[in-house]
Design a protein around this motif. Sequence first.
Motif, PDB file in Angstrom:
ATOM      1  N   HIS A  37       0.851  -1.185   0.000  1.00 39.23           N
ATOM      2  CA  HIS A  37       0.000   0.000   0.000  1.00 39.23           C
ATOM      3  C   HIS A  37       0.889   1.238   0.000  1.00 39.23           C
ATOM      4  CE1 HIS A  37      -3.697  -2.262   1.839  1.00 39.23           C
ATOM      5  NE2 HIS A  37      -3.159  -2.887   0.812  1.00 39.23           N
ATOM      6  N   LEU A  38       1.358   1.585  -1.179  1.00 38.97           N
ATOM      7  CA  LEU A  38       2.327   2.683  -1.261  1.00 38.97           C
ATOM      8  C   LEU A  38       1.698   4.036  -0.977  1.00 38.97           C
ATOM      9  CD1 LEU A  38       4.326   1.448  -4.347  1.00 38.97           C
ATOM     10  CD2 LEU A  38       5.032   1.421  -1.963  1.00 38.97           C
ATOM     11  N   LEU A  39       0.368   4.102  -0.999  1.00 38.35           N
ATOM     12  CA  LEU A  39      -0.279   5.364  -0.643  1.00 38.35           C
ATOM     13  C   LEU A  39      -0.326   5.555   0.865  1.00 38.35           C
ATOM     14  CD1 LEU A  39      -3.254   5.521  -3.170  1.00 38.35           C
ATOM     15  CD2 LEU A  39      -1.038   6.636  -3.292  1.00 38.35           C
ATOM     16  N   ASP A  40      -0.013   4.514   1.610  1.00 39.97           N
ATOM     17  CA  ASP A  40       0.015   4.618   3.064  1.00 39.97           C
ATOM     18  C   ASP A  40       1.239   5.437   3.468  1.00 39.97           C
ATOM     19  OD1 ASP A  40      -0.836   2.651   5.773  1.00 39.97           O
ATOM     20  OD2 ASP A  40       0.968   3.864   5.782  1.00 39.97           O
ATOM     21  N   PRO A  41       1.015   6.497   4.239  1.00 42.66           N
ATOM     22  CA  PRO A  41       2.133   7.367   4.628  1.00 42.66           C
ATOM     23  C   PRO A  41       3.257   6.616   5.328  1.00 42.66           C
ATOM     24  CG  PRO A  41       0.051   8.418   5.146  1.00 42.66           C
ATOM     25  CD  PRO A  41      -0.283   7.030   4.690  1.00 42.66           C
ATOM     26  N   ASP A  42       2.900   5.646   6.153  1.00 41.21           N
ATOM     27  CA  ASP A  42       3.936   4.879   6.842  1.00 41.21           C
ATOM     28  C   ASP A  42       4.807   4.134   5.846  1.00 41.21           C
ATOM     29  OD1 ASP A  42       3.236   5.650   9.400  1.00 41.21           O
ATOM     30  OD2 ASP A  42       1.785   4.036   9.625  1.00 41.21           O
ATOM     31  N   VAL A  43       4.173   3.408   4.952  1.00 44.93           N
ATOM     32  CA  VAL A  43       4.925   2.619   3.974  1.00 44.93           C
ATOM     33  C   VAL A  43       5.819   3.536   3.150  1.00 44.93           C
ATOM     34  CG1 VAL A  43       4.754   1.092   1.986  1.00 44.93           C
ATOM     35  CG2 VAL A  43       3.136   0.855   3.874  1.00 44.93           C
ATOM     36  N   ALA A  44       5.283   4.661   2.745  1.00 50.50           N
ATOM     37  CA  ALA A  44       6.082   5.593   1.945  1.00 50.50           C
ATOM     38  C   ALA A  44       7.242   6.139   2.774  1.00 50.50           C
ATOM     39  CB  ALA A  44       5.201   6.733   1.442  1.00 50.50           C
ATOM     40  N   ALA A  45       6.946   6.470   4.034  1.00 47.20           N
ATOM     41  CA  ALA A  45       7.985   7.095   4.863  1.00 47.20           C
ATOM     42  C   ALA A  45       9.114   6.115   5.184  1.00 47.20           C
ATOM     43  CB  ALA A  45       7.372   7.625   6.156  1.00 47.20           C
ATOM     44  N   TRP A  46       8.791   4.830   5.192  1.00 45.94           N
ATOM     45  CA  TRP A  46       9.827   3.846   5.496  1.00 45.94           C
ATOM     46  C   TRP A  46      10.846   3.738   4.368  1.00 45.94           C
ATOM     47  CZ3 TRP A  46       5.618  -0.006   7.495  1.00 45.94           C
ATOM     48  CH2 TRP A  46       5.274   0.348   8.807  1.00 45.94           C
ATOM     49  N   HIS A  47      10.525   4.302   3.230  1.00 46.63           N
ATOM     50  CA  HIS A  47      11.534   4.402   2.179  1.00 46.63           C
ATOM     51  C   HIS A  47      12.450   5.571   2.533  1.00 46.63           C
ATOM     52  CE1 HIS A  47       8.538   1.998   0.019  1.00 46.63           C
ATOM     53  NE2 HIS A  47       9.479   1.663  -0.834  1.00 46.63           N
ATOM     54  N   GLY A  48      13.585   5.262   3.086  1.00 48.69           N
ATOM     55  CA  GLY A  48      14.498   6.332   3.506  1.00 48.69           C
ATOM     56  C   GLY A  48      15.074   7.061   2.308  1.00 48.69           C
ATOM     57  N   PRO A  49      15.771   8.163   2.562  1.00 44.98           N
ATOM     58  CA  PRO A  49      16.352   8.969   1.485  1.00 44.98           C
ATOM     59  C   PRO A  49      17.301   8.171   0.592  1.00 44.98           C
ATOM     60  CG  PRO A  49      16.465  10.125   3.575  1.00 44.98           C
ATOM     61  CD  PRO A  49      15.987   8.743   3.884  1.00 44.98           C
ATOM     62  N   ALA A  50      17.964   7.165   1.159  1.00 42.40           N
ATOM     63  CA  ALA A  50      18.951   6.419   0.376  1.00 42.40           C
ATOM     64  C   ALA A  50      18.357   5.179  -0.279  1.00 42.40           C
ATOM     65  CB  ALA A  50      20.106   6.010   1.282  1.00 42.40           C
ATOM     66  N   HIS A  51      17.054   5.027  -0.178  1.00 37.46           N
ATOM     67  CA  HIS A  51      16.451   3.813  -0.718  1.00 37.46           C
ATOM     68  C   HIS A  51      16.581   3.762  -2.237  1.00 37.46           C
ATOM     69  CE1 HIS A  51      13.552   0.691  -1.629  1.00 37.46           C
ATOM     70  NE2 HIS A  51      13.561   0.367  -0.354  1.00 37.46           N
ATOM     71  N   PRO A  52      16.909   2.592  -2.765  1.00 38.58           N
ATOM     72  CA  PRO A  52      17.095   2.469  -4.218  1.00 38.58           C
ATOM     73  C   PRO A  52      15.844   2.826  -5.016  1.00 38.58           C
ATOM     74  CG  PRO A  52      17.818   0.472  -3.083  1.00 38.58           C
ATOM     75  CD  PRO A  52      17.174   1.336  -2.048  1.00 38.58           C
ATOM     76  N   ARG A  53      14.682   2.626  -4.413  1.00 38.78           N
ATOM     77  CA  ARG A  53      13.450   2.907  -5.167  1.00 38.78           C
ATOM     78  C   ARG A  53      12.930   4.311  -4.965  1.00 38.78           C
ATOM     79  NH1 ARG A  53      11.872  -2.165  -3.737  1.00 38.78           N
ATOM     80  NH2 ARG A  53      10.763  -1.375  -1.931  1.00 38.78           N
ATOM     81  N   ILE A  64       0.991  12.757  -0.075  1.00 38.43           N
ATOM     82  CA  ILE A  64       1.599  13.984  -0.615  1.00 38.43           C
ATOM     83  C   ILE A  64       2.481  14.632   0.439  1.00 38.43           C
ATOM     84  CG2 ILE A  64       1.054  16.328  -1.378  1.00 38.43           C
ATOM     85  CD1 ILE A  64      -1.214  15.173  -3.021  1.00 38.43           C
ATOM     86  N   THR A  65       1.988  14.667   1.681  1.00 39.14           N
ATOM     87  CA  THR A  65       2.808  15.215   2.763  1.00 39.14           C
ATOM     88  C   THR A  65       4.123  14.443   2.894  1.00 39.14           C
ATOM     89  OG1 THR A  65       0.894  15.974   4.013  1.00 39.14           O
ATOM     90  CG2 THR A  65       2.934  15.580   5.249  1.00 39.14           C
ATOM     91  N   THR A  66       4.020  13.133   2.862  1.00 40.93           N
ATOM     92  CA  THR A  66       5.218  12.306   3.043  1.00 40.93           C
ATOM     93  C   THR A  66       6.224  12.542   1.921  1.00 40.93           C
ATOM     94  OG1 THR A  66       3.934  10.616   4.191  1.00 40.93           O
ATOM     95  CG2 THR A  66       6.049   9.942   3.253  1.00 40.93           C
ATOM     96  N   ILE A  67       5.728  12.559   0.693  1.00 39.71           N
ATOM     97  CA  ILE A  67       6.638  12.756  -0.435  1.00 39.71           C
ATOM     98  C   ILE A  67       7.236  14.161  -0.403  1.00 39.71           C
ATOM     99  CG2 ILE A  67       6.680  13.006  -2.934  1.00 39.71           C
ATOM    100  CD1 ILE A  67       6.858  10.158  -2.018  1.00 39.71           C
ATOM    101  N   LEU A  68       6.424  15.131   0.003  1.00 40.22           N
ATOM    102  CA  LEU A  68       6.927  16.505   0.130  1.00 40.22           C
ATOM    103  C   LEU A  68       8.044  16.547   1.158  1.00 40.22           C
ATOM    104  CD1 LEU A  68       5.835  18.751  -1.563  1.00 40.22           C
ATOM    105  CD2 LEU A  68       4.312  19.397   0.300  1.00 40.22           C
ATOM    106  N   ARG A  69       7.844  15.837   2.277  1.00 41.34           N
ATOM    107  CA  ARG A  69       8.849  15.824   3.324  1.00 41.34           C
ATOM    108  C   ARG A  69      10.159  15.229   2.798  1.00 41.34           C
ATOM    109  NH1 ARG A  69       7.280  15.383   8.408  1.00 41.34           N
ATOM    110  NH2 ARG A  69       5.543  14.045   7.821  1.00 41.34           N
ATOM    111  N   ILE A  70      10.017  14.123   2.085  1.00 47.13           N
ATOM    112  CA  ILE A  70      11.219  13.489   1.537  1.00 47.13           C
ATOM    113  C   ILE A  70      11.915  14.444   0.564  1.00 47.13           C
ATOM    114  CG2 ILE A  70      12.077  11.567   0.157  1.00 47.13           C
ATOM    115  CD1 ILE A  70       9.873   9.845   1.295  1.00 47.13           C
TER     116      ILE A  70
END
Lengths: 268, 268
Positions: A94-110, A189-195
């Motif tokens: 569920h990539l729209l889930d803020p948690d799942v998205a946020a767990w992709h750290g800045p250095a994540h390959p994806r 959107i908030t999560t991606i903006l933060r990243i």
Amino acid sequence: MREKPLRPHLRKSAGLNASLPSGAAREAVEALGRRIVAGIWPPGATIPIEPELAQVLGVSRATVRDAVKVLSGKGLLRTARRYGTRVRPLEEWHLLDPDVAAWHGPAHPRIGRMFAETTELRCAIEPAAAALAAQRATPEQVRTLLAAAEALRPGEVDIVALFEADRRFHCTILDATDNLMMRQLQGIITTILRISYEFGVQKVDGRPVSREGHFLVAEAVARGDAAGARREMERMLDLNRAIAEAYWRNRAMAENPAGAAGGGWPGV
Amino acid sequence: MREKPLRPHLRKSAGLNASLPSGAAREAVEALGRRIVAGIWPPGATIPIEPELAQVLGVSRATVRDAVKVLSGKGLLRTARRYGTRVRPLEEWHLLDPDVAAWHGPAHPRIGRMFAETTELRCAIEPAAAALAAQRATPEQVRTLLAAAEALRPGEVDIVALFEADRRFHCTILDATDNLMMRQLQGIITTILRISYEFGVQKVDGRPVSREGHFLVAEAVARGDAAGARREMERMLDLNRAIAEAYWRNRAMAENPAGAAGGGWPGV
DNA sequence: ACCTTCTTTACGTCTGATCTGAAGCGGGCA
DNA sequence: TGCCCGCTTCAGATCAGACGTAAAGAAGGT
């Protein structure tokens, strides 16, 4: 069972999804979630059995099971008797889930792909949301939009304040649609903006963010100009996309000069 | 812990989110979820304590806790020590979750609003998705689109086959975007489509669904015409919106001749 | 080579106890 | 009176151990 009047007992949720208020279970979810997203166990792999996880995480098996249940709800895991607990394929997360998205750290390959795909989603959603907002925004929401655009000062050094203003702007647009489905997208959107801000994507061309663009959208909403709001939002996101594209291309080149970095910007 | 080769052991998931494969827990989630969505306990209310729920549902307290945890993950509940388990405000429900959406039965007071808002979301997403699909669809996806449009026969009496073709068409468009975020929306669109068919919304003007419209989109995708695919999809959804609007207006009038039915079509 | 048991395994469920944090009460003090 | 502090109570959170159960994989027969 009398109904009690609702009294918010958690005034300030830390910004993230507060589905697990308490400590141990929340930590277990975080720990497992981050490991899965990091790819410690690739999709399709079976993760350690519950007693083993309990030992590693220092909690009881019941708590591990709670965490697994939450992560199953986010599409990361699937459990079955005798099969163990397996990581589900990426397509089912569920990539729209803020948690799942946020767990992709800045250095994540994806992370590059995540960013690209979110941008495509925003290009679809936000212009339409701006048009609806122009028809339905309350005076207070209009004030919030103008204030947020005002706070996006080109010379601002406080990156947190910039992020907050940007976030408030886009979330208020979605709020003003008065559409609960659209509001669901505030989290991602908030999560991606933060990243983005953590990366500094917004400053790739020297200017922080498009203050003018935000103002043009806010003003169109203020005068109820749906077509104008849609057009200005589209223009702003096109700029955003160009910035992000250039940034990620540079980043991919720097990491892997031979060509496109693995999992980076897809061939759009 | 050796990695096992991934072998799908559940070829045919029943179409719904299979986060809870087994019986008792799944039933508890369903039972509680439906009751909450039905409004047995209004938002803000405290639901019965765990031992009581365990007795009512005929399962142990541990299973109740599992169910509560899942529903918390869907944004329906929030738990805290000494506060009990409360229904969260509607704005926080994960309405994009297929389960949550599906728990709104055909007779639910909010179903009209759900439908209206989903339609707005689709009007934002699907034209953009069609444009992306025109650029990226595989030959097989193009074939699937054409076949699905072909199957939408005006005189078809098999409503299930019609629904299935319609569903496959729209899900394939989202698939063809090659965008994982957009694919996340397949669930909610499928669910809302199903509800539409259960209602008979698609037949309100005598014709089942717009076969021509689907064909025009599919053909634009087939020839890689992004602008055309977007335009035809927009046209189709406008028709869809008009049909739905008329249907819901009629339904609201029938139920409450004095004016708009509560929770029905909002003043769009 | 195929099908039918049979065993093994790891999640699923249950029981019951203990822990913990927050609401609500009551006592004490200014 | 009104505020602050600590005690009690409550209900979810966590733990521990046991047993149930379905499916994979091995074993055996045809």
